[in-house]
Design an enzyme around this catalytic site. Structure first.
Site, PDB file in Angstrom:
ATOM      1  CG  ASP A 245     -12.818  31.549 -30.110  1.00  0.00           C
ATOM      2  OD1 ASP A 245     -13.936  31.790 -30.579  1.00  0.00           O
ATOM      3  OD2 ASP A 245     -11.748  31.692 -30.749  1.00  0.00           O
ATOM      4  CG  ASP A 258      -9.933  34.813 -30.204  1.00  0.00           C
ATOM      5  OD1 ASP A 258     -10.968  34.142 -30.320  1.00  0.00           O
ATOM      6  OD2 ASP A 258      -9.722  35.851 -30.866  1.00  0.00           O
ATOM      7  CE  LYS A 260      -8.581  35.597 -33.530  1.00  0.00           C
ATOM      8  NZ  LYS A 260      -9.910  36.016 -33.963  1.00  0.00           N
TER       9      LYS A 260
END
Length: 354
Positions: A245, A258, A260
């Site tokens: 990411d 990352d 989310k």
DNA sequence: GGATCCTTCTTCTTCTTC
């Protein structure tokens, strides 16, 4: 009810380790300590043991097991046609080969400059169509327990929403996740910080993403020196690839990040399931990918919420990353074993047919 | 042009006492 399981040593002091039930009472007792003078916990320093409480709370022991839940579900939702045999993953194994997480080269320390736009290496499958991805490897090596709970959740959702409703619900979740990622990438690539951004500009995001952006605003303030976004990483020795990411500094520390989205709060790292393994897999690949001239030792999982409440941030130290790197190596071995056993059984079938 | 890929998500919850 108080179940003494065993005794553990915390910070040089012996304290009882107990089940989730007794720990719930433990924290409840801590809150009303002044009123409960004769409580067995009145002399316990709850602040000191808060991390212990958190860790035990996040790995709760339930009286129900997948077996009892399955029996119960069969009464409610009917028999499971293709049910897994619920059982835990066997005792933690050790990888056959301990591949290094870091890959220091002689010339490595000539680090790339941190200024300039972030890198984005687009995935090109040409010539590497057989290289498996991080997502695929994780999906195909879920534990029987994970598969059981996921299928149970899906059965319940379908019972509630219907097949079509469930399909729409899943698509909505994926769409939100994709839109959120793209909005985060926009803001990171543009180099704008959250602070100097015109508040009116947040309305340029699709309505379903605005809450998530608000949720991570406090995190973005601490993110800088963005080096890569949505960029392909390929571990040539271990033969897997993925798309990380973001790689950036969080509070000064270079991390594989990352992002989310989540419907449920995930205040503890254990609530994020395989996410830490995923981050370690990306970082390990990046460290062994010649396209990146630096090493990433830390990780960050940011869980954003639609209602705009502050995102939960899980920082993975280099020690934790090494731990999850080991888990990743085991999953990778499991995947390779599965693959070769499928290949050999297909070969046997083919030979039998001839 | 169609098919496939990489992602995007989804799981762990119950108890007594005040």
């Amino acid at each position: 009810m108080f179940i003494l399981k065993r005794v553990v040593c915390v910070g040089g002091t012996i304290v009882p380790q107990c089940t989730a039930l007794s720990v719930s009472n433990f924290s409840a007792y801590s809150c009303v300590r002044s009123r409960k003078r004769n409580s067995p916990y009145s002399s316990v320093d709850s602040g000191r043991y808060s991390s212990l409480v958190k860790s035990v709370m996040s790995s709760r022991v339930s009286s129900q097991t997948p077996e009892t839940l399955q029996t119960e579900d069969e009464h409610v939702y009917g028999p499971v046609v293709k049910g897994p045999t619920p059982s835990s993953r066997p005792e933690m194994r050790v990888p056959k080969t301990l591949h290094p997480f870091l890959h220091f080269q002689e010339t490595l320390q000539a680090e790339e400059p941190e200024s300039g736009p972030p890198v984005r290496i687009v995935l090109n499958r040409a010539g590497r169509s057989s290289v498996p991805s991080v997502t695929r490897i994780l999906q195909q090596t879920l534990s029987p327990e994970q598969i059981f709970y996921l299928e149970r959740w899906k059965r319940r959702m379908i019972a509630e929403l219907g097949e079509e409703g469930f399909k729409e619900y899943s698509q909505k979740l994926f769409r939100q996740g994709r839109l959120f990622h793209s909005a985060v990438e926009d803001i990171l690539v543009s180099g704008a910080t959250w602070k100097n951004r015109n508040p009116l500009e947040t309305s340029e995001y699709p309505p379903e993403v605005q809450g998530y952006m608000e949720s991570i605003s406090h995190v973005l303030e601490d993110v800088g020196a963005v080096r890569a976004t949505e960029s392909t990483v390929h571990h040539h020795t271990l033969n897997y690839l993925g798309i990380v990411d973001c790689v950036a500094r969080y509070r000064g520390v270079l991390c594989a990040i990352d992002w989310k989205t989540s419907e449920k709060p995930k205040p503890f790292l254990s609530n994020t399931y395989d996410n830490p393994v995923q981050v370690a897999a990306y970082a390990g690949a990046l460290n062994n990918d010649g396209n990146y001239k630096y090493q990433v030792e830390n990780g960050l999982i940011v869980v954003a919420y639609k209602d705009g409440s502050p995102a939960h941030v899980h920082q993975l130290s280099s020690e934790l990353m090494l731990k999850y790197w080991t888990t990743w190596l085991i999953r990778l071995e499991e995947f390779t074993e599965q693959r070769s056993s499928h290949a050999s059984s297909a070969f046997e079938q083919k030979r039998g047919a001839v």
